[in-house]
Design a protein around this motif. Structure first.
Motif, PDB file in Angstrom:
ATOM      1  N   TYR A  97       0.841  -1.192   0.000  1.00 57.44           N
ATOM      2  CA  TYR A  97       0.000   0.000   0.000  1.00 57.44           C
ATOM      3  C   TYR A  97       0.878   1.244   0.000  1.00 57.44           C
ATOM      4  O   TYR A  97       0.715   2.138   0.812  1.00 57.44           O
ATOM      5  CB  TYR A  97      -0.932  -0.019   1.222  1.00 57.44           C
ATOM      6  N   TRP A  98       1.812   1.291  -0.943  1.00 61.29           N
ATOM      7  CA  TRP A  98       2.739   2.413  -1.011  1.00 61.29           C
ATOM      8  C   TRP A  98       2.019   3.734  -1.240  1.00 61.29           C
ATOM      9  O   TRP A  98       2.470   4.791  -0.809  1.00 61.29           O
ATOM     10  CB  TRP A  98       3.753   2.173  -2.133  1.00 61.29           C
ATOM     11  N   PHE A  99       0.833   3.674  -1.893  1.00 54.52           N
ATOM     12  CA  PHE A  99       0.101   4.904  -2.191  1.00 54.52           C
ATOM     13  C   PHE A  99      -0.488   5.530  -0.931  1.00 54.52           C
ATOM     14  O   PHE A  99      -0.870   6.689  -0.923  1.00 54.52           O
ATOM     15  CB  PHE A  99      -1.011   4.639  -3.207  1.00 54.52           C
ATOM     16  N   ASP A 100      -0.571   4.749   0.176  1.00 48.54           N
ATOM     17  CA  ASP A 100      -1.103   5.293   1.418  1.00 48.54           C
ATOM     18  C   ASP A 100      -0.221   6.407   1.978  1.00 48.54           C
ATOM     19  O   ASP A 100      -0.695   7.271   2.709  1.00 48.54           O
ATOM     20  CB  ASP A 100      -1.221   4.191   2.482  1.00 48.54           C
ATOM     21  N   VAL A 101       1.071   6.348   1.698  1.00 45.94           N
ATOM     22  CA  VAL A 101       1.984   7.319   2.297  1.00 45.94           C
ATOM     23  C   VAL A 101       2.218   8.510   1.368  1.00 45.94           C
ATOM     24  O   VAL A 101       2.937   9.434   1.724  1.00 45.94           O
ATOM     25  CB  VAL A 101       3.333   6.651   2.646  1.00 45.94           C
ATOM     26  N   LEU A 102       1.615   8.514   0.216  1.00 48.95           N
ATOM     27  CA  LEU A 102       1.764   9.640  -0.700  1.00 48.95           C
ATOM     28  C   LEU A 102       0.858  10.787  -0.269  1.00 48.95           C
ATOM     29  O   LEU A 102      -0.234  10.572   0.266  1.00 48.95           O
ATOM     30  CB  LEU A 102       1.410   9.227  -2.130  1.00 48.95           C
ATOM     31  N   ASP A 103       1.294  12.011  -0.490  1.00 49.28           N
ATOM     32  CA  ASP A 103       0.461  13.173  -0.206  1.00 49.28           C
ATOM     33  C   ASP A 103      -0.634  13.276  -1.268  1.00 49.28           C
ATOM     34  O   ASP A 103      -0.360  13.249  -2.470  1.00 49.28           O
ATOM     35  CB  ASP A 103       1.303  14.448  -0.203  1.00 49.28           C
ATOM     36  N   SER A 104      -1.858  13.393  -0.810  1.00 47.79           N
ATOM     37  CA  SER A 104      -2.972  13.546  -1.736  1.00 47.79           C
ATOM     38  C   SER A 104      -3.023  14.989  -2.223  1.00 47.79           C
ATOM     39  O   SER A 104      -2.733  15.914  -1.460  1.00 47.79           O
ATOM     40  CB  SER A 104      -4.281  13.184  -1.037  1.00 47.79           C
ATOM     41  N   PRO A 105      -3.375  15.229  -3.485  1.00 48.00           N
ATOM     42  CA  PRO A 105      -3.484  16.608  -3.961  1.00 48.00           C
ATOM     43  C   PRO A 105      -4.600  17.341  -3.223  1.00 48.00           C
ATOM     44  O   PRO A 105      -5.599  16.744  -2.812  1.00 48.00           O
ATOM     45  CB  PRO A 105      -3.805  16.445  -5.447  1.00 48.00           C
ATOM     46  N   SER A 106      -4.420  18.636  -3.030  1.00 43.73           N
ATOM     47  CA  SER A 106      -5.449  19.452  -2.390  1.00 43.73           C
ATOM     48  C   SER A 106      -6.545  19.783  -3.406  1.00 43.73           C
ATOM     49  O   SER A 106      -6.374  19.608  -4.618  1.00 43.73           O
ATOM     50  CB  SER A 106      -4.832  20.744  -1.853  1.00 43.73           C
ATOM     51  N   LEU A 107      -7.666  20.288  -2.918  1.00 40.80           N
ATOM     52  CA  LEU A 107      -8.747  20.692  -3.824  1.00 40.80           C
ATOM     53  C   LEU A 107      -8.275  21.806  -4.757  1.00 40.80           C
ATOM     54  O   LEU A 107      -8.667  21.842  -5.931  1.00 40.80           O
ATOM     55  CB  LEU A 107      -9.964  21.142  -3.020  1.00 40.80           C
ATOM     56  N   ALA A 108      -7.432  22.700  -4.234  1.00 40.09           N
ATOM     57  CA  ALA A 108      -6.909  23.783  -5.079  1.00 40.09           C
ATOM     58  C   ALA A 108      -6.073  23.226  -6.227  1.00 40.09           C
ATOM     59  O   ALA A 108      -6.125  23.734  -7.353  1.00 40.09           O
ATOM     60  CB  ALA A 108      -6.088  24.757  -4.236  1.00 40.09           C
ATOM     61  N   GLN A 109      -5.318  22.170  -5.957  1.00 38.33           N
ATOM     62  CA  GLN A 109      -4.487  21.560  -6.995  1.00 38.33           C
ATOM     63  C   GLN A 109      -5.326  20.804  -8.024  1.00 38.33           C
ATOM     64  O   GLN A 109      -4.819  20.448  -9.084  1.00 38.33           O
ATOM     65  CB  GLN A 109      -3.469  20.620  -6.353  1.00 38.33           C
ATOM     66  N   LEU A 110      -6.580  20.554  -7.712  1.00 40.69           N
ATOM     67  CA  LEU A 110      -7.468  19.837  -8.628  1.00 40.69           C
ATOM     68  C   LEU A 110      -8.355  20.789  -9.429  1.00 40.69           C
ATOM     69  O   LEU A 110      -9.270  20.334 -10.121  1.00 40.69           O
ATOM     70  CB  LEU A 110      -8.355  18.862  -7.848  1.00 40.69           C
TER      71      LEU A 110
END
Length: 202
Positions: A97-110
């Motif tokens: 689950y390597w993706f669990d430790v990734l920073d999720s993009p913010s709403l502003a970045q989307l």
């Protein structure tokens, strides 16, 4: 090998297709022919985009989702986003689950992604690892989080019912997708599908 015209091809200059491109071309042609045999009608759909946004902000990803929705040839579409903006409440095996430790993009970045695929409803919720649901086991791929995933889909359905109540009519279709999917093909015109069945496209 298949030689034939695809949308955007110049007449007299067909492309040669093979492998996955062949499958995609044949599938798109078959779906188009099936849709043409059915009468044109006003077709509406609610689109549930459920999951972690991950790659949704990438231009290739949200452009492919926009193209997929356009190919469905809907008269009306309502995009409902149920987004998991934070990592799970506790981690599983990081090697799986390597993706669990990734920073999720913010709403502003989307913002550019939301311009391409406009949200009619946008909800952000956490995804707790709450264990297996009663009477069944989570798939090993999504250990201890499948119950939270189903709750997200149920939340989307609650918003669908609210939209239907407000409009005084029901949607013809409910389409379930993810915000981080890159579509390298088309689902085709939705009129090609049998409305009395549940369809899963792989």
């Amino acid at each position: 090998v298949y030689a034939g015209l695809a949308p955007g091809d110049t007449p007299g200059r067909p492309r040669l297709r093979l492998g996955n491109h062949l499958k995609s071309a044949v599938y798109a042609r078959a779906m188009s022919e099936r849709a043409e045999k059915r009468p044109a009608a006003q077709v509406s759909a609610a689109i549930c985009h459920v999951g972690m946004p991950r790659s949704f902000g990438h231009p290739l990803v949200h452009a492919s989702i926009k193209r997929m929705l356009a190919d469905l040839n809907l008269s009306e579409a309502k995009n409902i986003f149920i987004l998991h903006m934070q990592p799970a409440s506790h981690l599983n095996d990081p090697s799986l689950y390597w993706f669990d430790v990734l920073d999720s993009p913010s709403l502003a970045q989307l913002s550019s992604a939301f311009k391409a695929v406009h949200p009619d409803v946008l909800v952000t919720i956490p995804i707790p690892r709450e264990g297996h649901p009663p009477g069944r086991m989570c798939n090993s791929t999504w250990f201890n989080s499948c119950n939270a995933q189903w709750k997200s889909l149920e939340l989307c359905y609650e918003h669908i019912k609210l939209l239907e109540t407000g409009a005084g009519s029901r949607f013809n279709w409910i389409v379930v997708s993810r915000p981080d999917l890159w579509f390298n093909g088309t689902l085709g015109d939705i009129r090609a599908y049998d409305p009395s069945k549940v369809h899963m496209v792989k």
